[in-house]
Design an enzyme around this catalytic site. Structure first.
Site, PDB file in Angstrom:
ATOM      1  N   ASP A   1     -20.088  95.235 -18.235  1.00 37.39           N
ATOM      2  CA  ASP A   1     -19.101  94.567 -19.016  1.00 37.39           C
ATOM      3  C   ASP A   1     -17.768  94.912 -18.435  1.00 37.39           C
ATOM      4  O   ASP A   1     -17.196  95.749 -18.765  1.00 37.39           O
ATOM      5  CB  ASP A   1     -19.361  94.844 -20.466  1.00 37.39           C
ATOM      6  CG  ASP A   1     -20.746  94.016 -20.898  1.00 37.39           C
ATOM      7  OD1 ASP A   1     -20.899  93.068 -20.673  1.00 37.39           O
ATOM      8  OD2 ASP A   1     -21.419  94.959 -21.776  1.00 37.39           O
TER       9      ASP A   1
ATOM     10  N   GLY B   1     -16.471  91.246 -26.342  1.00 32.30           N
ATOM     11  CA  GLY B   1     -15.389  92.104 -26.553  1.00 32.30           C
ATOM     12  C   GLY B   1     -15.680  93.470 -27.092  1.00 32.30           C
ATOM     13  O   GLY B   1     -15.137  94.417 -26.604  1.00 32.30           O
TER      14      GLY B   1
ATOM     15  N   MET C   1     -15.991  89.071 -18.311  1.00 36.08           N
ATOM     16  CA  MET C   1     -15.016  88.618 -19.448  1.00 36.08           C
ATOM     17  C   MET C   1     -13.453  88.849 -19.250  1.00 36.08           C
ATOM     18  O   MET C   1     -12.456  89.366 -19.638  1.00 36.08           O
ATOM     19  CB  MET C   1     -15.258  89.534 -20.670  1.00 36.08           C
ATOM     20  CG  MET C   1     -16.803  89.036 -21.384  1.00 36.08           C
ATOM     21  SD  MET C   1     -17.379  90.492 -22.122  1.00 36.08           S
ATOM     22  CE  MET C   1     -17.927  91.575 -21.098  1.00 36.08           C
TER      23      MET C   1
ATOM     24  N   HIS D   1     -26.394  96.256 -16.666  1.00 33.38           N
ATOM     25  CA  HIS D   1     -25.465  95.089 -16.957  1.00 33.38           C
ATOM     26  C   HIS D   1     -24.056  96.105 -17.272  1.00 33.38           C
ATOM     27  O   HIS D   1     -23.986  96.957 -17.818  1.00 33.38           O
ATOM     28  CB  HIS D   1     -25.906  94.740 -18.400  1.00 33.38           C
ATOM     29  CG  HIS D   1     -24.984  93.528 -18.922  1.00 33.38           C
ATOM     30  ND1 HIS D   1     -25.231  92.235 -18.503  1.00 33.38           N
ATOM     31  CD2 HIS D   1     -23.925  93.581 -19.791  1.00 33.38           C
ATOM     32  CE1 HIS D   1     -24.353  91.284 -18.973  1.00 33.38           C
ATOM     33  NE2 HIS D   1     -23.535  92.331 -19.862  1.00 33.38           N
TER      34      HIS D   1
ATOM     35  N   SER E   1     -26.807  97.721 -21.107  1.00 35.75           N
ATOM     36  CA  SER E   1     -25.408  97.591 -20.880  1.00 35.75           C
ATOM     37  C   SER E   1     -24.727  98.947 -21.078  1.00 35.75           C
ATOM     38  O   SER E   1     -24.528  99.555 -22.005  1.00 35.75           O
ATOM     39  CB  SER E   1     -24.643  96.574 -21.935  1.00 35.75           C
ATOM     40  OG  SER E   1     -23.402  96.789 -22.123  1.00 35.75           O
TER      41      SER E   1
ATOM     42  N   HIS F   1     -20.782  91.003 -15.613  1.00 34.29           N
ATOM     43  CA  HIS F   1     -20.453  90.162 -16.691  1.00 34.29           C
ATOM     44  C   HIS F   1     -18.960  90.325 -16.708  1.00 34.29           C
ATOM     45  O   HIS F   1     -18.519  90.984 -17.406  1.00 34.29           O
ATOM     46  CB  HIS F   1     -21.239  90.470 -18.034  1.00 34.29           C
ATOM     47  CG  HIS F   1     -20.787  89.680 -19.148  1.00 34.29           C
ATOM     48  ND1 HIS F   1     -21.157  89.872 -20.506  1.00 34.29           N
ATOM     49  CD2 HIS F   1     -20.105  88.345 -18.843  1.00 34.29           C
ATOM     50  CE1 HIS F   1     -20.601  88.944 -21.112  1.00 34.29           C
ATOM     51  NE2 HIS F   1     -20.097  88.001 -20.350  1.00 34.29           N
TER      52      HIS F   1
ATOM     53  N   MET G   1     -13.763  93.679 -18.837  1.00 38.25           N
ATOM     54  CA  MET G   1     -12.898  93.017 -19.810  1.00 38.25           C
ATOM     55  C   MET G   1     -11.430  93.353 -19.458  1.00 38.25           C
ATOM     56  O   MET G   1     -11.064  94.468 -19.075  1.00 38.25           O
ATOM     57  CB  MET G   1     -13.123  93.518 -21.377  1.00 38.25           C
ATOM     58  CG  MET G   1     -14.647  93.498 -21.767  1.00 38.25           C
ATOM     59  SD  MET G   1     -14.848  93.881 -23.369  1.00 38.25           S
ATOM     60  CE  MET G   1     -16.760  94.030 -23.596  1.00 38.25           C
TER      61      MET G   1
ATOM     62  N   GLY H   1     -19.245  96.319 -28.272  1.00 37.69           N
ATOM     63  CA  GLY H   1     -20.645  96.499 -28.291  1.00 37.69           C
ATOM     64  C   GLY H   1     -20.792  96.820 -29.807  1.00 37.69           C
ATOM     65  O   GLY H   1     -19.792  96.829 -30.486  1.00 37.69           O
TER      66      GLY H   1
ATOM     67  N   ASP I   1     -26.966  88.401 -25.006  1.00 38.17           N
ATOM     68  CA  ASP I   1     -26.135  89.313 -24.819  1.00 38.17           C
ATOM     69  C   ASP I   1     -25.576  89.749 -26.291  1.00 38.17           C
ATOM     70  O   ASP I   1     -24.496  88.832 -26.744  1.00 38.17           O
ATOM     71  CB  ASP I   1     -25.099  89.038 -23.383  1.00 38.17           C
ATOM     72  CG  ASP I   1     -24.416  90.482 -23.634  1.00 38.17           C
ATOM     73  OD1 ASP I   1     -24.620  91.454 -23.829  1.00 38.17           O
ATOM     74  OD2 ASP I   1     -23.555  90.410 -22.447  1.00 38.17           O
TER      75      ASP I   1
ATOM     76  N   MET J   1     -24.213  84.425 -25.278  1.00 37.68           N
ATOM     77  CA  MET J   1     -23.358  85.526 -25.940  1.00 37.68           C
ATOM     78  C   MET J   1     -23.933  85.148 -27.434  1.00 37.68           C
ATOM     79  O   MET J   1     -23.719  84.333 -27.958  1.00 37.68           O
ATOM     80  CB  MET J   1     -21.935  85.298 -25.946  1.00 37.68           C
ATOM     81  CG  MET J   1     -21.169  85.692 -24.631  1.00 37.68           C
ATOM     82  SD  MET J   1     -21.940  87.432 -23.980  1.00 37.68           S
ATOM     83  CE  MET J   1     -21.366  88.425 -25.382  1.00 37.68           C
TER      84      MET J   1
ATOM     85  N   GLY K   1     -26.930  97.339 -25.221  1.00 30.65           N
ATOM     86  CA  GLY K   1     -25.932  98.667 -25.134  1.00 30.65           C
ATOM     87  C   GLY K   1     -26.469  99.543 -25.990  1.00 30.65           C
ATOM     88  O   GLY K   1     -26.960 100.501 -25.846  1.00 30.65           O
TER      89      GLY K   1
HETATM   90  C1  DX5 Z   1     -20.087  92.151 -25.536  1.00 32.10           C
HETATM   91  C2  DX5 Z   1     -20.949  92.669 -24.222  1.00 32.10           C
HETATM   92  C3  DX5 Z   1     -22.215  93.075 -24.407  1.00 32.10           C
HETATM   93  C4  DX5 Z   1     -22.403  94.403 -25.155  1.00 32.10           C
HETATM   94  C5  DX5 Z   1     -23.740  94.547 -25.928  1.00 32.10           C
HETATM   95  O1  DX5 Z   1     -19.055  91.675 -25.107  1.00 32.10           O
HETATM   96  O2  DX5 Z   1     -20.820  91.631 -23.285  1.00 32.10           O
HETATM   97  O3  DX5 Z   1     -23.037  93.473 -23.144  1.00 32.10           O
HETATM   98  O4  DX5 Z   1     -22.215  95.419 -24.252  1.00 32.10           O
HETATM   99  O5  DX5 Z   1     -23.731  95.474 -26.607  1.00 32.10           O
HETATM  100  P1  DX5 Z   1     -24.470  95.720 -27.963  1.00 32.10           P
HETATM  101  O6  DX5 Z   1     -26.106  95.883 -27.351  1.00 32.10           O
HETATM  102  O7  DX5 Z   1     -24.356  97.164 -28.594  1.00 32.10           O
HETATM  103  O8  DX5 Z   1     -24.484  94.750 -28.896  1.00 32.10           O
HETATM  104 ZN    ZN Z   2     -22.259  91.709 -21.434  1.00 34.37          ZN
END
Ligand code: DX5
Ligand code: ZN
Length: 230
Positions: free
Chosen positions: A38, A145, A71, A36, A11, A69, A40, A147, A178, A140, A200
């Protein structure tokens, strides 16, 4: 590495955005299966990240599929933009769509793989009536929101439930996990039936670099293949 082992989708949320193209290239050279991304909107989740421009920039250097993805609230407003930017798959949140059935049909009509994402509080049963329209389910394992959060252990049961539902459907449905994936949690989620691990922090912020981060996940997943669930 065992056949059919879990795919790894770094990610870019945790990447260095000043060197994004280079970091995506390093991830794919190290054997990432997907990238991936993200998205937002500051409404559906309390954070703002990137939009179609960044997806297009990644598409210019990526040779592996881009897994987008969303969000964002009412994602139907932007599906065309993300498809045009080079998304191979687009996942929307069950909680963000009043007309989820229609939205999944729209993603499919744009030539992208339709995906549905579930917040931690949303049960697997929320997908009963639309699973036949999805090619990807994103479970999830943190509240979306940000990482760098901790894996919610209770989600393992949901992964198992969705693996069962996917098998019963007789269709080829990817089960993504995720949030909070690292060398420990990847074994648990793979044993529970996940087919794609999104990661990520442990890839892009690994102390020995991106390739080492991916290698560590692969090694951990291979251990799981060798010794089973532990
Ligand atoms: C969170 C994202 C994830 C995030 C994962 O809202 O959808 O994709 O980047 O990050 P890590 O691996 O740091 O939890
Ligand atoms: Zn994600």
């Amino acid at each position: 590495m065992a056949m059919n082992s879990i795919k790894i989708a770094p990610s870019i949320l945790a990447a260095d955005f000043g060197r994004l193209a280079e970091q995506v290239q390093l991830a794919q050279e190290a054997g990432a299966d997907l990238i991936h991304i993200d998205i937002m909107d500051g409404q559906f989740v309390p954070n703002i990240t990137m939009g179609p421009l960044v997806v297009a920039a990644v598409a210019r250097v990526a040779t592996i599929p881009l897994d987008v993805h969303l969000m964002i609230d009412a994602p139907e407003r932007f599906l065309q933009n993300f498809a045009d930017s080079g998304a191979a798959s687009i996942s929307v949140h069950v909680e963000a769509c009043t007309h989820l059935h229609r939205v999944l049909g729209q993603i499919d009509a744009l030539g992208c793989r339709p995906g549905v994402a579930l917040n931690p509080h949303t049960p697997a049963s929320a997908l009963c009536e639309i699973l036949d329209m999805a090619q990807i389910v994103n479970i999830m394992t943190v509240n979306p929101g940000f990482g760098g959060q901790r894996f919610i252990a209770g989600m393992t049961r949901k992964i198992r439930a969705l693996r069962r539902m996917a098998a019963e459907s007789g269709r080829d449905i990817e089960i993504e996990v995720d949030g909070g994936i690292n060398a420990d949690t990847i074994r648990t989620v793979e044993a529970a039936g996940a087919t794609i691990a999104i990661a990520g922090t442990c890839v892009f912020q690994h102390q020995h670099g991106i390739a080492a981060g991916i290698e560590e996940l692969r090694r951990a997943a291979a251990l799981k293949d060798a010794y089973g669930d532990f």
